[in-house]
Design an enzyme around this catalytic site. Structure first.
Site, PDB file in Angstrom:
ATOM      1  N   GLU A   1       0.759  -1.193   0.006  1.00 43.66           N
ATOM      2  CA  GLU A   1       0.054   0.107  -0.079  1.00 43.66           C
ATOM      3  C   GLU A   1       0.889   1.193   0.061  1.00 43.66           C
ATOM      4  OE1 GLU A   1      -2.384   1.691  -0.249  1.00 43.66           O
ATOM      5  OE2 GLU A   1      -4.186   1.139   0.727  1.00 43.66           O
TER       6      GLU A   1
ATOM      7  N   ASP B   1      -4.153   5.523   6.426  1.00 41.80           N
ATOM      8  CA  ASP B   1      -4.488   6.798   6.925  1.00 41.80           C
ATOM      9  C   ASP B   1      -5.488   6.245   8.408  1.00 41.80           C
ATOM     10  OD1 ASP B   1      -6.147   9.363   7.657  1.00 41.80           O
ATOM     11  OD2 ASP B   1      -5.146   9.822   5.543  1.00 41.80           O
TER      12      ASP B   1
ATOM     13  N   PHE C   1      -2.180  16.458   4.147  1.00 43.61           N
ATOM     14  CA  PHE C   1      -2.239  15.523   2.901  1.00 43.61           C
ATOM     15  C   PHE C   1      -1.181  15.734   1.975  1.00 43.61           C
ATOM     16  CE2 PHE C   1      -4.278  14.567  -1.086  1.00 43.61           C
ATOM     17  CZ  PHE C   1      -5.058  13.727  -0.684  1.00 43.61           C
TER      18      PHE C   1
HETATM   19  N1  HPA Z   1      -2.627  11.656   0.318  1.00 48.29           N
HETATM   20  C1  HPA Z   1      -3.181  10.922  -0.771  1.00 48.29           C
HETATM   21  N2  HPA Z   1      -4.032   9.814  -0.691  1.00 48.29           N
HETATM   22  C2  HPA Z   1      -4.437   9.692   0.723  1.00 48.29           C
HETATM   23  C3  HPA Z   1      -3.802  10.389   1.791  1.00 48.29           C
HETATM   24  C4  HPA Z   1      -2.870  11.503   1.538  1.00 48.29           C
HETATM   25  O1  HPA Z   1      -2.389  12.110   2.480  1.00 48.29           O
HETATM   26  N3  HPA Z   1      -4.406   9.736   2.796  1.00 48.29           N
HETATM   27  C5  HPA Z   1      -5.378   8.734   2.507  1.00 48.29           C
HETATM   28  N4  HPA Z   1      -5.172   8.869   1.092  1.00 48.29           N
HETATM   29 MG    MG Z   2      -3.708   3.961  -1.352  1.00 46.42          MG
END
Ligand code: HPA
Ligand code: MG
Length: 261
Positions: free
Chosen positions: A174, A178, A227
């Site tokens: 992965e 998150d 992000f």
């Molecule tokens: N960036 C991109 N995709 C994501 C993120 C992120 O910070 N968190 C969960 N998916």
């Molecule tokens: Mg992913």
């Protein structure tokens, strides 16, 4: 401690230390050294690295340069390679965000296979795509993404080959964990197909209050609750074409929000 050693089969110095130090402290707690990028870490100004021109106004800073990602990936590959034993292994890439890390990680494992005098590990590759609620929504902003993710419905695309995982060692690859809900759901689903074992490698794990506490077996970097984009991580399909892992800025969030693209 004994059980821990057998379980992972990793015999590095820390393991020996942990083993000698105490039976009360669990081995895994000691050897899982995490590369943490602290909150408020200043990162690097964009001007220091080569960033696509079309994103110059849309990024705050470089958080993890591609070279550092490569170095860390090489070490994760070594850890995984030592833990697998004889294999064979099915490496399962979670698309799209995982594709860069997956390709680079597998390349490193293949290199170890070629240089090893004994014990090389046959690897098959497979790919799935997860559609989660926030993908369909297109995540208008970070907060929205987190809110939607916490509702936690996922759908696996390309799932018919999951039957072939029966009785095999599976390594899920992965880009980022998150809240952990997506991975929790995916693991439930994979386990329904009776693999021999499942382990998870995630390049990034985010420190977020919304985490359900899930920790993958292999972690590249633990990152602040920002992000992140680049190195295949996207914001509404943009920024995958940036080599470095960067923090998006307000301008980028607006310019590439679903409302404006
Ligand atoms: N960036 C991109 N995709 C994501 C993120 C992120 O910070 N968190 C969960 N998916
Ligand atoms: Mg992913």
């Amino acid at each position: 401690a004994d059980r821990g050693l057998k379980k992972t089969g990793r015999k590095d110095e820390l393991a020996a230390l942990a083993y000698a130090a105490s039976d009360c402290v669990h081995y895994l707690d000691i050897v899982s050294v995490i590369l943490q990028i602290p909150d408020g870490y200043e990162g690097y100004p964009l001007e220091l690295f080569s960033v696509p021109k079309h994103y110059e106004d849309d990024l705050e800073k470089v958080l993890i340069p591609a070279g550092l990602v490569a170095d860390r990936t090489e070490r994760l590959a070594r850890d995984i390679w030592h833990d697998i034993g004889k294999g064979p292994l099915v490496a399962l890439c979670v698309l799209k965000g995982g594709y860069k890390f997956f390709a680079d990680l597998i390349d490193c494992i293949k290199a170890l296979n070629s240089s090893a005098e004994t014990g090389s590990v046959p690897i098959a590759v497979d790919f799935i795509r997860l559609k989660s609620y926030q993908d369909k929504l297109g995540m208008a902003d970070h907060q929205q993404m987190q809110d939607d993710q916490s509702t936690g419905h996922i759908e696996v695309i390309g799932g018919d080959h999951l039957r072939s995982l029966k009785g095999r060692h599976v390594l899920v690859v992965e880009d980022i964990i998150d809240t952990g809900r997506t991975m929790e759901k995916l693991l439930e689903l994979l386990n329904e197909h009776n693999p021999k074992s499942v382990s998870v490698a995630s390049l990034l794990v985010k420190r977020t209050p919304l985490s359900i506490g899930y920790r993958p077996d292999y972690i590249g970097f633990e990152v602040p609750n920002e992000f992140l984009v680049g190195y295949a991580l996207d914001y509404n399909e943009y920024f995958r074409d940036c080599n470095h892992i960067c923090i998006i800025n307000q301008n980028g969030l607006e310019k590439y929000s679903v409302k404006n693209t």
